[in-house]
Design a protein around this motif. Structure first.
Motif, PDB file in Angstrom:
ATOM      1  N   THR A 110      79.492 -33.348 -55.960  1.00 13.69           N
ATOM      2  CA  THR A 110      80.005 -32.242 -55.376  1.00 13.69           C
ATOM      3  C   THR A 110      79.335 -31.550 -54.395  1.00 13.69           C
ATOM      4  O   THR A 110      79.832 -30.575 -53.879  1.00 13.69           O
ATOM      5  CB  THR A 110      80.788 -31.472 -56.493  1.00 13.69           C
ATOM      6  OG1 THR A 110      79.525 -30.800 -57.131  1.00 13.69           O
ATOM      7  CG2 THR A 110      81.411 -32.330 -57.660  1.00 13.69           C
ATOM      8  N   LEU A 111      78.111 -32.063 -54.109  1.00 10.26           N
ATOM      9  CA  LEU A 111      77.064 -31.137 -53.317  1.00 10.26           C
ATOM     10  C   LEU A 111      77.185 -31.589 -51.982  1.00 10.26           C
ATOM     11  O   LEU A 111      77.183 -33.058 -51.759  1.00 10.26           O
ATOM     12  CB  LEU A 111      75.831 -31.012 -53.934  1.00 10.26           C
ATOM     13  CG  LEU A 111      75.901 -30.603 -55.346  1.00 10.26           C
ATOM     14  CD1 LEU A 111      74.327 -30.491 -55.954  1.00 10.26           C
ATOM     15  CD2 LEU A 111      76.206 -29.086 -55.531  1.00 10.26           C
ATOM     16  N   SER A 112      76.518 -31.137 -51.012  1.00 13.33           N
ATOM     17  CA  SER A 112      76.527 -31.404 -49.727  1.00 13.33           C
ATOM     18  C   SER A 112      75.136 -31.964 -49.693  1.00 13.33           C
ATOM     19  O   SER A 112      74.232 -31.813 -50.773  1.00 13.33           O
ATOM     20  CB  SER A 112      76.442 -30.182 -48.771  1.00 13.33           C
ATOM     21  OG  SER A 112      75.531 -29.477 -48.901  1.00 13.33           O
ATOM     22  N   GLU A 113      74.389 -32.557 -48.653  1.00 13.26           N
ATOM     23  CA  GLU A 113      72.871 -33.247 -48.463  1.00 13.26           C
ATOM     24  C   GLU A 113      72.063 -32.083 -48.790  1.00 13.26           C
ATOM     25  O   GLU A 113      71.070 -32.176 -49.375  1.00 13.26           O
ATOM     26  CB  GLU A 113      73.002 -33.773 -47.317  1.00 13.26           C
ATOM     27  CG  GLU A 113      71.727 -34.599 -47.374  1.00 13.26           C
ATOM     28  CD  GLU A 113      71.485 -35.139 -45.919  1.00 13.26           C
ATOM     29  OE1 GLU A 113      70.224 -35.729 -45.389  1.00 13.26           O
ATOM     30  OE2 GLU A 113      72.494 -35.491 -45.045  1.00 13.26           O
ATOM     31  N   TYR A 114      72.438 -30.812 -47.843  1.00 12.89           N
ATOM     32  CA  TYR A 114      71.265 -29.776 -48.170  1.00 12.89           C
ATOM     33  C   TYR A 114      71.545 -29.141 -49.502  1.00 12.89           C
ATOM     34  O   TYR A 114      70.405 -29.170 -50.005  1.00 12.89           O
ATOM     35  CB  TYR A 114      71.730 -28.543 -46.974  1.00 12.89           C
ATOM     36  CG  TYR A 114      70.953 -27.607 -46.972  1.00 12.89           C
ATOM     37  CD1 TYR A 114      69.805 -27.614 -46.027  1.00 12.89           C
ATOM     38  CD2 TYR A 114      71.134 -26.434 -47.673  1.00 12.89           C
ATOM     39  CE1 TYR A 114      69.094 -26.556 -46.002  1.00 12.89           C
ATOM     40  CE2 TYR A 114      70.328 -25.511 -47.794  1.00 12.89           C
ATOM     41  CZ  TYR A 114      69.199 -25.508 -46.721  1.00 12.89           C
ATOM     42  OH  TYR A 114      68.263 -24.451 -46.649  1.00 12.89           O
ATOM     43  N   GLN A 115      72.465 -29.068 -50.058  1.00 16.51           N
ATOM     44  CA  GLN A 115      72.647 -28.451 -51.393  1.00 16.51           C
ATOM     45  C   GLN A 115      71.932 -29.351 -52.475  1.00 16.51           C
ATOM     46  O   GLN A 115      71.014 -28.747 -53.166  1.00 16.51           O
ATOM     47  CB  GLN A 115      74.144 -28.253 -51.719  1.00 16.51           C
ATOM     48  CG  GLN A 115      74.776 -27.172 -51.175  1.00 16.51           C
ATOM     49  CD  GLN A 115      76.264 -27.126 -51.364  1.00 16.51           C
ATOM     50  OE1 GLN A 115      76.889 -28.156 -52.124  1.00 16.51           O
ATOM     51  NE2 GLN A 115      77.003 -26.185 -50.848  1.00 16.51           N
ATOM     52  N   ASP A 159      73.928 -24.774 -58.137  1.00 18.23           N
ATOM     53  CA  ASP A 159      74.006 -25.892 -57.709  1.00 18.23           C
ATOM     54  C   ASP A 159      73.276 -27.114 -58.671  1.00 18.23           C
ATOM     55  O   ASP A 159      73.766 -28.282 -58.812  1.00 18.23           O
ATOM     56  CB  ASP A 159      73.540 -26.303 -56.297  1.00 18.23           C
ATOM     57  CG  ASP A 159      74.256 -25.524 -55.195  1.00 18.23           C
ATOM     58  OD1 ASP A 159      75.417 -25.228 -55.360  1.00 18.23           O
ATOM     59  OD2 ASP A 159      73.802 -25.252 -54.344  1.00 18.23           O
ATOM     60  N   ASN A 214      74.512 -21.379 -44.936  1.00 22.11           N
ATOM     61  CA  ASN A 214      74.593 -22.308 -45.924  1.00 22.11           C
ATOM     62  C   ASN A 214      75.009 -21.395 -47.301  1.00 22.11           C
ATOM     63  O   ASN A 214      75.440 -22.116 -48.274  1.00 22.11           O
ATOM     64  CB  ASN A 214      73.037 -22.850 -46.494  1.00 22.11           C
ATOM     65  CG  ASN A 214      72.936 -24.013 -45.396  1.00 22.11           C
ATOM     66  OD1 ASN A 214      73.194 -25.229 -45.525  1.00 22.11           O
ATOM     67  ND2 ASN A 214      71.594 -23.745 -44.620  1.00 22.11           N
ATOM     68  N   PRO A 243      86.543 -27.349 -50.172  1.00 19.46           N
ATOM     69  CA  PRO A 243      86.334 -28.863 -49.780  1.00 19.46           C
ATOM     70  C   PRO A 243      87.232 -29.322 -49.038  1.00 19.46           C
ATOM     71  O   PRO A 243      88.395 -29.454 -49.301  1.00 19.46           O
ATOM     72  CB  PRO A 243      86.158 -29.290 -51.178  1.00 19.46           C
ATOM     73  CG  PRO A 243      85.904 -28.350 -52.119  1.00 19.46           C
ATOM     74  CD  PRO A 243      86.535 -27.042 -51.524  1.00 19.46           C
ATOM     75  N   LEU A 245      79.364 -21.669 -44.973  1.00 15.96           N
ATOM     76  CA  LEU A 245      79.826 -22.983 -45.725  1.00 15.96           C
ATOM     77  C   LEU A 245      80.393 -22.835 -47.188  1.00 15.96           C
ATOM     78  O   LEU A 245      81.385 -23.579 -47.586  1.00 15.96           O
ATOM     79  CB  LEU A 245      78.669 -24.068 -45.820  1.00 15.96           C
ATOM     80  CG  LEU A 245      78.274 -24.425 -44.332  1.00 15.96           C
ATOM     81  CD1 LEU A 245      77.270 -25.483 -44.463  1.00 15.96           C
ATOM     82  CD2 LEU A 245      79.530 -25.332 -43.566  1.00 15.96           C
ATOM     83  N   ARG A 246      80.032 -21.807 -47.543  1.00 16.15           N
ATOM     84  CA  ARG A 246      80.656 -21.623 -49.092  1.00 16.15           C
ATOM     85  C   ARG A 246      81.985 -21.142 -49.053  1.00 16.15           C
ATOM     86  O   ARG A 246      82.657 -20.909 -50.008  1.00 16.15           O
ATOM     87  CB  ARG A 246      79.522 -20.641 -49.836  1.00 16.15           C
ATOM     88  CG  ARG A 246      78.206 -20.942 -50.033  1.00 16.15           C
ATOM     89  CD  ARG A 246      77.890 -21.958 -51.175  1.00 16.15           C
ATOM     90  NE  ARG A 246      76.670 -22.444 -51.229  1.00 16.15           N
ATOM     91  CZ  ARG A 246      76.207 -23.155 -52.254  1.00 16.15           C
ATOM     92  NH1 ARG A 246      76.731 -23.287 -53.254  1.00 16.15           N
ATOM     93  NH2 ARG A 246      74.871 -23.691 -52.215  1.00 16.15           N
TER      94      ARG A 246
END
Length: 549
Positions: A150-155, A143, A371, A380, A375-376
């Motif tokens: 391209t990342l989520s908030e957590y990533q 990441d 996570n 998208p 989700l992976r």
């Protein structure tokens, strides 16, 4: 021979507990004075890394005599470090996931083939924790190579942009407060903790006007490996940033976890052993009435959870005491200590839906599954599918080992979770509206009883492990949980909920009217906004009238 072997053997005969269980309890208790010693170290991250590595080595080589196991864990960690450093792109985390799960599988198969009792400690337990750490580390490095858009908030929060030194990495792998039975946590959290970036954002009441809020990315970018915290913050000061470090005292919340764990130890010793799940395999259980058999499983499952409560609370308390459990401040400026929480006992025992169960049990493992698996697998812009759910539960079972009971438990749970979405979406809303609001306590109680009973009965397979024993006990109870799941699946598949949906259309409109009325009263955007809300409310009232007709 392991250190203190004679002592633990004598203690085992006195307390009627396996020696290795007592060793684990001893190590968890020893982590509390170790946490105080850790906190007294000079503010140099390298010393902290060395402390954890040394502590872990002494435990594996001294107390358990697991020389080969320790070297296996070390080798596995070094291979992942090499893959993450040399391989770029998405293939790095995929290779790491395959390698670590494969290595763990060998340990599980070895334990199962040689019928090693769970009373005996081996390397497979710590290896399970290590897998979650190493796979999340590989994904975080990946990441860090991607665009933040391209990342989520957590990533974005957990990504690794600066590759760690080998010492920092091994300090994370063998952190003294979690290397044995967890809790597992993200590398970014460990780095923020050891560099004190975790404490660089004090509550507003203690910040001065020249002490800005710094994100962990800012503090990380200002520090270099091996640099003391003092030098790192001196560099920030020279660049016009002055970080104020406020480290809250975690002694009281840490001791609360210790005392709570002791409470469950007393429960385990006093009555927890009197209701073993294995008793369900005997003739006396088979001769009981159905209701007696049903409620015994609930009680046995409850008692089986005591050992998890004990070790998770002890480990969390040590992490809180040392400071890793710190998770910022609430709205009132009070420190939060739930960063590495692995169990919320009150929430779990009072849960009336599957979502609450999942969010309060083995929380760090569930975060990892969510996570880095669930989700992976979602493309998208797409919603999670049943495949994502099924693959996540399958991964969880694979991670636990190869006893049939694990797969019976997690595959049944996957079906239950898929069904639960329908129930929650189509039945629960009825009890959230004005007409049915008075029945909401009854709905919650029934939901609590059903979910607690279902989880307890599914847990039979998790405890007994074998296919033959599990099916025997389930048949004695008429496969009641699976019959209920099948019945509800048929109920929804045949469209028997149409009458419920007709009711829901009216109720949904009414609730939206109430929401819009509140928006109309509280809107601060001016007359234009109130006019729009009023028009929407009138339109919904008109639609509701047509439906009622």
């Amino acid at each position: 021979m392991p250190l203190f072997d004679t002592f633990f053997t004598l203690l085992s005969s006195t307390l009627q507990a396996p020696p290795d269980h007592l060793r684990i309890l001893f190590i968890l208790l020893a982590s509390y004075p170790a946490a105080l010693l850790y906190k007294s170290l000079p503010p140099n991250p390298n010393l902290k890394h060395l402390f954890s590595i040394t502590f872990a080595a002494l435990v594996y080589l001294g107390l358990f005599n697991l020389v080969r196991g320790f070297y296996e864990l070390l080798a596995s960690a070094l291979v992942v470090y090499l893959i993450s450093y040399t391989v770029s792109g998405k293939w790095a985390p995929i290779l790491v996931f395959a390698f670590t799960m494969g290595h763990l599988s060998i340990s599980h198969i070895y334990r199962q083939l040689y019928r090693i009792s769970y009373d005996r400690f081996d390397i497979s337990g710590p290896q399970m924790i290590l897998v979650t750490k190493l796979t999340s580390f590989a994904f975080n490095v990946y990441d860090g190579q991607r665009s933040i858009k391209t990342l989520s908030e957590y990533q974005a929060k957990k990504r690794i942009q600066r590759f760690p030194s080998i010492l920092e990495y091994l300090g994370y792998v063998f952190f003294f407060g979690g290397f044995l039975i967890g809790p597992a946590f993200e590398f970014a959290d460990y780095r923020d903790f050891t560099t004190l970036a975790l404490f660089s954002n004090p509550p507003a009441s203690s910040r001065s006007s020249d002490s800005p809020i710094l994100s962990s990315d800012e503090t990380q970018s200002q520090m270099t490996d091996g640099q003391s915290d003092e030098k790192g913050y001196q560099k920030m000061k020279q660049e016009g940033k002055e970080a104020k470090i406020v480290i809250p005292n975690g002694f009281v919340p840490g001791m609360k976890k210790l005392l709570f764990a002791c409470f469950w130890v007393v429960c385990l010793i006093s009555f927890g052993r009197k209701y073993p799940m294995e008793w369900t395999l005997g003739e006396e259980y088979a001769n009981m009435s159905f209701l007696a058999r049903f409620f015994y499983i609930n009680l046995a499952s409850f008692c089986a959870r005591f050992q998890y409560y004990i070790v998770w609370l002890l480990a969390e308390g040590a992490c809180i005491l040392v400071g890793l459990g710190f998770n910022g401040y609430d709205d009132k400026g009070k420190p939060l200590w739930d960063r590495v929480s692995n169990i919320d006992i009150v929430a779990y025992e009072t849960a009336n839906n599957l979502k609450s169960f999942a969010e309060s049990w083995n929380m760090n493992t569930n975060k990892w599954l969510k996570n880095y698996v669930y989700l992976r697998l979602v493309p998208p812009g797409k919603k999670p599918s049943f495949f994502s759910t099924f693959a996540t539960f399958a991964t969880s079972a694979f991670w636990h080992g190869f006893y049939p009971g694990y797969y019976l438990m997690f595959m049944s749970s996957a079906l239950l979770q898929s069904l639960h979405r329908n129930v929650r979406r189509k039945i629960r809303p009825i009890f959230l509206h004005t007409r049915y609001a008075s029945y909401k306590p009854l709905y919650d109680f029934v939901g609590w009883f059903i979910m607690q009973s279902m989880i307890s009965h599914l847990a039979v397979s998790f405890v007994l492990l074998s296919l033959r024993n599990t099916l025997y006990v389930w048949r004695l109870n008429y496969l009641i949980c699976h019959v209920a799941i099948l019945f509800l699946y048929v109920f929804f598949m045949m469209g028997l909920d149409k009458q419920l949906r007709i009711l829901l259309k009216v109720e949904e409109k009414k609730e939206k009217v109430l929401i819009l009325e509140n928006l109309e009263q509280e809107a601060l955007e001016g007359k234009k906004r109130r006019k729009i809300v009023g028009e929407e409310k009138d339109l919904l009232v008109s639609e509701m009238g047509l439906i009622e007709k």
